[in-house]
Design a protein around this motif. Structure first.
Motif, mmCIF file in Angstrom:
data_model
loop_
_atom_site.group_PDB
_atom_site.id
_atom_site.type_symbol
_atom_site.label_atom_id
_atom_site.label_comp_id
_atom_site.label_asym_id
_atom_site.label_seq_id
_atom_site.Cartn_x
_atom_site.Cartn_y
_atom_site.Cartn_z
ATOM 1 N N GLN A 280 0.849 -1.181 0.000
ATOM 2 C CA GLN A 280 0.000 0.000 0.000
ATOM 3 C C GLN A 280 0.891 1.239 0.000
ATOM 4 O O GLN A 280 1.774 1.373 0.842
ATOM 5 C CB GLN A 280 -0.919 0.039 1.231
ATOM 6 N N PRO A 281 0.686 2.143 -0.948
ATOM 7 C CA PRO A 281 1.514 3.362 -0.989
ATOM 8 C C PRO A 281 1.164 4.302 0.150
ATOM 9 O O PRO A 281 0.052 4.261 0.696
ATOM 10 C CB PRO A 281 1.151 3.975 -2.346
ATOM 11 N N ALA A 282 2.112 5.156 0.504
ATOM 12 C CA ALA A 282 1.843 6.199 1.489
ATOM 13 C C ALA A 282 0.728 7.094 0.971
ATOM 14 O O ALA A 282 0.636 7.362 -0.229
ATOM 15 C CB ALA A 282 3.103 7.005 1.755
ATOM 16 N N GLN A 283 -0.119 7.572 1.867
ATOM 17 C CA GLN A 283 -1.302 8.310 1.445
ATOM 18 C C GLN A 283 -1.089 9.812 1.320
ATOM 19 O O GLN A 283 -2.039 10.575 1.144
ATOM 20 C CB GLN A 283 -2.449 8.040 2.412
ATOM 21 N N THR A 284 0.152 10.246 1.410
ATOM 22 C CA THR A 284 0.454 11.666 1.222
ATOM 23 C C THR A 284 1.091 11.859 -0.147
ATOM 24 O O THR A 284 2.136 11.268 -0.429
ATOM 25 C CB THR A 284 1.427 12.169 2.304
ATOM 26 N N PRO A 285 0.481 12.656 -1.017
ATOM 27 C CA PRO A 285 1.059 12.838 -2.359
ATOM 28 C C PRO A 285 2.355 13.627 -2.311
ATOM 29 O O PRO A 285 2.530 14.528 -1.496
ATOM 30 C CB PRO A 285 -0.035 13.619 -3.103
ATOM 31 N N ASP A 286 3.269 13.263 -3.176
ATOM 32 C CA ASP A 286 4.545 13.961 -3.301
ATOM 33 C C ASP A 286 4.715 14.362 -4.763
ATOM 34 O O ASP A 286 5.087 13.537 -5.592
ATOM 35 C CB ASP A 286 5.699 13.063 -2.860
ATOM 36 N N PRO A 287 4.429 15.623 -5.100
ATOM 37 C CA PRO A 287 4.496 16.049 -6.502
ATOM 38 C C PRO A 287 5.873 15.891 -7.126
ATOM 39 O O PRO A 287 5.999 15.845 -8.346
ATOM 40 C CB PRO A 287 4.089 17.537 -6.435
ATOM 41 N N THR A 288 6.917 15.811 -6.293
ATOM 42 C CA THR A 288 8.276 15.709 -6.831
ATOM 43 C C THR A 288 8.736 14.263 -6.988
ATOM 44 O O THR A 288 9.850 14.029 -7.452
ATOM 45 C CB THR A 288 9.268 16.459 -5.922
ATOM 46 N N ALA A 289 7.914 13.312 -6.590
ATOM 47 C CA ALA A 289 8.308 11.897 -6.690
ATOM 48 C C ALA A 289 8.225 11.437 -8.137
ATOM 49 O O ALA A 289 7.171 11.560 -8.768
ATOM 50 C CB ALA A 289 7.420 11.043 -5.798
ATOM 51 N N PRO A 290 9.299 10.882 -8.688
ATOM 52 C CA PRO A 290 9.284 10.453 -10.088
ATOM 53 C C PRO A 290 8.615 9.107 -10.313
ATOM 54 O O PRO A 290 8.315 8.746 -11.445
ATOM 55 C CB PRO A 290 10.769 10.377 -10.448
ATOM 56 N N VAL A 291 8.400 8.332 -9.251
ATOM 57 C CA VAL A 291 7.751 7.025 -9.363
ATOM 58 C C VAL A 291 6.363 7.116 -8.748
ATOM 59 O O VAL A 291 6.197 7.613 -7.631
ATOM 60 C CB VAL A 291 8.565 5.929 -8.668
ATOM 61 N N ALA A 292 5.369 6.660 -9.485
ATOM 62 C CA ALA A 292 3.987 6.652 -9.003
ATOM 63 C C ALA A 292 3.499 5.213 -8.900
ATOM 64 O O ALA A 292 4.000 4.323 -9.596
ATOM 65 C CB ALA A 292 3.086 7.456 -9.937
ATOM 66 N N TYR A 293 2.525 5.021 -8.036
ATOM 67 C CA TYR A 293 1.970 3.680 -7.834
ATOM 68 C C TYR A 293 0.512 3.696 -8.296
ATOM 69 O O TYR A 293 -0.345 4.339 -7.687
ATOM 70 C CB TYR A 293 2.085 3.273 -6.370
#
Length: 487
Positions: A302-315
């Motif tokens: 389960q991915p962390a529930q806080t979005p990170d706009p700078t993260a290059p990998v998405a789930y």
């Protein structure tokens, strides 16, 4: 309803529409056979009056025309055997239509078809109208996924806050500006809705997540967050499992019988990966218009529930409550196409006319002879979703590295290295990946790009199995029906 042996898969892609006919084959290693397939270029690009040069829109009528051409090219006697239809398409985009008036069925011609009527243009995933400043002004989503330009909810927010442009969609700047259209969805949701004659679209969590403001754990839209910002909640489709039954065809379509089961539309990324991922330890690299590197996450992840706009990998949601870890670059085959177009334009300025196809083949030949280069190209001419303001650059330029072969080699290497910067390939090993399946139109026709992929990955790379979202869409529905029949 008894499951017939043939399943039709459709994919409404960014540049083309594909169709494939699959038949269950228990004795075959893959468990199925592709009886026939067809692809047609959509050529649907349309001018965006509202967003100007930043807008990326497509004419829905041209997309449906390409779809009809695909169906007409398939063996009609096989279409008569179709018992189920799986649909996928380009994610993130949004199209608006009027309930009950989104199409007109034409039954007097060679074959029954539907034609779009009260439908807006499709604002695609490539749309750039939402600036970084605009996105920063939007409410924080209750999701693990950030919101980027080209995402359906972001586009709707933009249209709400730029109401003088609603007239482009037939929506007036008045309290009833949504009078002309009252539902929305992705282009694949639109097709499913039209085929089944549904009063409202049904959307999979795969496509909902690609719009933003959707919580994948609760399987629900961020209704409170959106309501507080004045978002038109009635535009949000209902949610259902990808590939589950959305409805049945309301008309005979070509030779496909009326009453044929139609699955809830899925994302083209997920369908593409599903079409060729033989083992959970495989990673799928697809280089077409854009680039995706996807690997299946372990069960229970389960991915962390806080979005990170700078993260290059998405789930992204996959199937059966699992996720794909995805590095999705906006810069792939479109970068090579931009380079070719630039060369053609330069030559036109010099009074020389050449075909883009000829330029492409010659530059790949030149790069194949140039086995290495010190030239470094960062090819992010379109930015990236996690770095929307990033531009391309060329460094380590020397007079000996300015040939066409050097530049093309460096450009192909740059596409792969840009992906590596987003998802270090060592991370794949930590996820348990043992093999990389390379696929996609840009990769299949470019030997230099293949060489650079093999150079960059420390894992075995196989180019034998190409992804095909139409096959994947059909396969999801086919296996689902077979499992239900067995149970």
């Amino acid at each position: 309803m008894a499951v017939r042996p043939v399943t039709l898969g459709l994919d409404l892609g960014t540049t083309s529409v594909k169709a494939a006919l699959l038949e269950a084959a228990p004795g075959h290693p893959s468990g199925f056979l592709v009886l026939a397939s067809c692809a047609r270029a959509a050529r649907a690009e349309a001018q965006s009056v509202a967003a100007g040069s930043q807008g990326q829109e497509q004419d829905v009528s041209r997309i449906i025309q390409a779809l009809n051409e695909c169906l007409a090219a398939l063996p009609q006697h096989q279409l008569q055997r179709v018992g189920a239809i799986g649909v996928s398409g380009q994610m993130h985009g949004v199209v608006f239509w009027k309930t009950g008036q989104g199409c007109e069925w034409i039954e007097g011609g060679p074959a029954p078809v539907f034609e779009p009527r009260a439908v807006s243009q499709l604002v695609t995933w490539q749309d750039g109208r939402c600036s970084s400043e605009f996105l920063a002004s939007l409410p924080q989503p209750g999701s693990h996924l950030s919101v980027a330009t080209g995402f359906g909810c972001a586009t709707i927010f933009w249209l709400l806050k730029n109401r003088q442009h609603w007239n482009v969609f037939g929506l007036k700047n008045s309290p009833e500006f949504l009078k002309s259209y009252d539902v929305a969805g992705t282009i694949q949701d639109y097709v499913v809705t039209m085929l089944c004659g549904l009063p409202r679209p049904v959307m999979s969590d795969q496509n909902a997540a690609s719009w933003g403001y959707f919580n994948t754990q609760s399987q629900s839209w961020n209704l409170e967050v959106l309501r507080a910002s004045g978002f038109p909640l009635h535009l949000l489709p209902d949610i259902a499992e990808p590939g589950s039954t959305a409805g049945s065809t309301s008309h005979m379509w070509f030779e496909i019988p009326k009453g044929t089961q139609v699955g809830v539309a899925m994302g083209d990324l997920q369908a593409s990966v599903y079409s060729c991922m033989g083992q959970k330890t495989d990673a799928v690299l697809n280089i077409s218009t854009s680039v995706q590197l996807a690997a299946s996450m372990p069960s229970g992840f389960q991915p962390a529930q806080t979005p990170d706009p700078t993260a290059p990998v998405a789930y992204f949601p996959y199937f059966e409550n699992t996720y794909l870890g995805v590095a999705a670059s906006l810069n792939g085959g479109n970068v090579l196409a931009t380079f070719v177009h630039m060369l053609v334009q330069w030559m036109a300025d010099l009074g020389l006319e050449v075909e883009e196809s000829s330029v492409y083949s010659r530059m790949i030949q030149a790069a194949a002879q140039q086995r290495d280069t010190c030239l470094t190209i960062t090819p992010t001419v379109l930015g990236e979703r996690h770095l929307p303001d990033q531009l391309a650059s060329v460094t380590r330029i020397s007079s000996s590295d300015l040939s066409l072969g050097h530049v093309t080699r460096a450009l192909c290497r740059g596409i792969v290295q840009n992906l590596h910067s987003m998802l270090p390939f060592q991370q794949l090993k930590e996820w348990g990946v043992k093999r990389v399946l390379g696929s996609g139109s840009a990769l299949s026709r470019n030997e230099v790009l293949k060489q650079e992929v093999q150079r960059a990955f420390s894992l075995p790379v196989s180019f034998g199995q190409d992804v095909d979202a139409a096959v994947g869409a059909a396969l999801v529905v086919l296996r689902r029906n077979l499992n239900q029949k067995e149970s």
